[in-house]
Design an enzyme around this catalytic site. Structure first.
Site, PDB file in Angstrom:
ATOM      1  CG  ASN A   8      -0.190  -0.102   2.497  1.00 53.47           C
ATOM      2  OD1 ASN A   8       0.572   0.785   2.840  1.00 53.47           O
ATOM      3  ND2 ASN A   8      -0.373  -1.210   3.233  1.00 53.47           N
ATOM      4  CB  CYS A  20       2.145   4.043  13.440  1.00 52.70           C
ATOM      5  SG  CYS A  20       1.972   5.512  12.473  1.00 52.70           S
ATOM      6  CG  ASP A  42      -6.854  -4.963   6.275  1.00 52.09           C
ATOM      7  OD1 ASP A  42      -6.267  -4.882   7.375  1.00 52.09           O
ATOM      8  OD2 ASP A  42      -7.518  -4.027   5.782  1.00 52.09           O
ATOM      9  N   PRO A  93      -2.826 -11.659  10.197  1.00 45.95           N
ATOM     10  CG  PRO A  93      -0.771 -11.896  11.252  1.00 45.95           C
ATOM     11  CD  PRO A  93      -1.468 -12.130   9.942  1.00 45.95           C
ATOM     12  CG  ASP A  94      -5.978  -6.444  13.835  1.00 49.27           C
ATOM     13  OD1 ASP A  94      -5.097  -5.784  14.424  1.00 49.27           O
ATOM     14  OD2 ASP A  94      -7.004  -5.925  13.358  1.00 49.27           O
TER      15      ASP A  94
HETATM   16  O1  C5P Z   1      -8.982  -2.165  11.479  1.00 50.22           O
HETATM   17  P1  C5P Z   1      -7.971  -1.328  10.813  1.00 50.22           P
HETATM   18  O2  C5P Z   1      -7.017  -2.122   9.986  1.00 50.22           O
HETATM   19  O3  C5P Z   1      -8.493  -0.169  10.048  1.00 50.22           O
HETATM   20  O4  C5P Z   1      -7.156  -0.687  12.028  1.00 50.22           O
HETATM   21  C1  C5P Z   1      -6.027   0.091  11.827  1.00 50.22           C
HETATM   22  C2  C5P Z   1      -5.068  -0.127  12.965  1.00 50.22           C
HETATM   23  O5  C5P Z   1      -4.855  -1.520  13.106  1.00 50.22           O
HETATM   24  C3  C5P Z   1      -3.709   0.486  12.739  1.00 50.22           C
HETATM   25  O6  C5P Z   1      -3.194   0.874  13.997  1.00 50.22           O
HETATM   26  C4  C5P Z   1      -2.897  -0.673  12.163  1.00 50.22           C
HETATM   27  O7  C5P Z   1      -1.515  -0.541  12.481  1.00 50.22           O
HETATM   28  C5  C5P Z   1      -3.496  -1.860  12.864  1.00 50.22           C
HETATM   29  N1  C5P Z   1      -3.511  -3.106  12.091  1.00 50.22           N
HETATM   30  C6  C5P Z   1      -2.730  -4.160  12.497  1.00 50.22           C
HETATM   31  N2  C5P Z   1      -2.784  -5.360  11.824  1.00 50.22           N
HETATM   32  C7  C5P Z   1      -3.596  -5.516  10.758  1.00 50.22           C
HETATM   33  C8  C5P Z   1      -4.399  -4.440  10.321  1.00 50.22           C
HETATM   34  C9  C5P Z   1      -4.334  -3.254  10.994  1.00 50.22           C
HETATM   35  O8  C5P Z   1      -2.000  -4.023  13.457  1.00 50.22           O
HETATM   36  N3  C5P Z   1      -3.598  -6.661  10.142  1.00 50.22           N
END
Ligand code: C5P
Length: 399
Positions: free
Chosen positions: A210, A274, A279, A306-307
């Site tokens: 991105n 940050c 995703d 993974p988030d």
């Molecule tokens: O839910 P969304 O992706 O919009 O949330 C953004 C926040 O989540 C940011 O702080 C980003 O660094 C984090 N994020 C993450 N892992 C992901 C997607 C987003 O840590 N896979």
């Protein structure tokens, strides 16, 4: 003095015998990786030549307000905006007097009047001139305008008199300027910041990524470091050199980022997510380059990454966890939903459709959202935004 790196110091030299010490002062700033530009008043040039200071600073010396050529290059307003700090060393009684009056009839005074940068003055004059009531009144006036004074020292003066009025030594002045860039808001705190994009490989030559430049995450790392924190920065591929002293861990994929975050989980006090983490990633990494076929359409199957922020929030329950939210619509509402869903202490959101503040721009405008508050930080440089974010993190720690 490592914290001077990348700092922009505008050194103004006025006409006192101590002007000869400014070559050494400039050398010290440069040795500690600061950028230095120099303004000389007319009388300063009687004591030291512009050529000397040009050689040590590596930049052309500025000395004229009404020079068309200079104004076409870096004019007085650009100089005023360029500076992170302005230092007058040595500063004569005459220059103090003119600044106290708010004059703008030469380059130095005009730049100072036009600049938001913190002004430091290192006075240098005869003891009687320093003790004179008017000089002391000018000193009080300038202090009331938040000007910071370094020295003067006491001792034997060039004219043979003994007393207060000697310019402080260059190493002392340089260390005071370095101190001004640091605060102790996060002294001793260990911070982990993720920054930049992730790069998810499709085959050996293609990937999904991105537009994230990493500028906001790197600015946060710098601001946290300058506030005394021990900073680890887990970063996707970007073109920025981190501030000296920050521990940089380079990764490409979200999985690699998560592994680094997991490894540091027990060692940190604050997590700031940050990074613009992808995703989704390709389900399969093709070991060989995918060949073009006769098919008009092909599809790429993706699987959720993974988030990482969610991981941090779930596993760092006794720590401060802060996220970012880049949105293109309903910015604040969507961010509030994420704050609750990911159980964060704070979320920082911005509108990435706005080209002036979105991905890769140097400025940002954000809202800081907590369970109790929504605070707008108006458009300014990412470093200034980062410093304000660090201040609000300090308040969160206290409450
Ligand atoms: O839910 P969304 O992706 O919009 O949330 C953004 C926040 O989540 C940011 O702080 C980003 O660094 C984090 N994020 C993450 N892992 C992901 C997607 C987003 O840590 N896979």
């Amino acid at each position: 003095m490592i914290r001077l790196s990348n700092k922009k110091i505008l050194l103004c030299v006025t006409g006192g015998i101590a002007a000869y010490k400014t070559a050494e002062l400039t050398r010290l700033f440069k040795k500690n990786l600061a950028e230095v530009r120099i303004i000389m008043t007319k009388s300063a040039q009687e004591f030291v030549t512009p050529l000397t200071l040009q050689a040590v600073s590596g930049n052309q010396v500025h000395y004229s307000l009404l020079d068309e050529e200079a104004e076409l290059g870096m004019g007085h307003i650009e100089l005023a905006k360029w500076a992170d700090v302005i230092l007058i060393a040595p500063c004569t009684a005459e220059s103090m007097s003119r600044l106290a009056q708010g004059r703008a009839n030469d380059l130095m005074s005009a730049v100072i009047l036009a600049s938001d940068a913190q002004l430091f003055i290192a006075p240098a004059m005869n003891v009687k001139m320093w003790e004179d009531k008017v000089t002391q009144m000018n000193l009080a006036t300038l202090k009331s305008k938040d000007v910071l004074f370094i020295g003067p020292d006491s001792g034997e003066q060039a004219c043979g008199d003994i007393g207060e009025g000697r310019m402080s030594e260059p190493d002392f002045i340089a260390s005071k300027i370095a101190e001004s860039f640091t605060s102790s808001l996060l002294n001793g705190k260990k911070i982990l910041i993720t920054a930049g994009p992730t790069k998810e490989a499709i085959d050996p030559v293609r990937y999904l990524t991105n537009k994230s430049s990493g500028k906001m995450g790197y600015a946060l790392a710098e601001a946290a470091y300058l506030a005394g924190a021990d900073v680890s920065l887990v970063s996707g591929p970007v073109n920025i050199i981190p501030f000296n002293g920050i521990k940089l861990i380079n990764i490409n994929t979200a999985d690699e980022m998560l592994a680094e975050v997991k490894a540091l989980t027990d060692q940190i006090d604050i997590f700031i997510g940050c990074a613009a983490v992808a995703d989704y990633k390709p389900v399969i990494f093709e070991k060989l380059k995918i060949k073009k076929t006769d098919d008009e359409e092909i599809s790429l199957k993706l699987i959720k990454n993974p988030d990482i922020l969610q991981y941090a929030s779930d596993h760092m329950t006794d720590k401060l966890v802060i996220g970012f939210s880049a949105e293109t619509d309903n910015v604040i509402e969507n961010a509030k939903i994420k704050l609750l869903k990911k159980n964060l202490d704070m979320i920082i959101c911005n509108d990435v459709l706005n080209k002036e503040i979105g991905f890769d721009s140097n400025d940002n405008e954000v809202h800081l959202i907590t369970n109790d508050d929504v605070i707008k930080l108006s458009k300014t440089s990412k470093l200034k935004i980062a410093k304000q974010i660090i201040k609000s993190i300090e308040l969160l720690i206290k409450t």
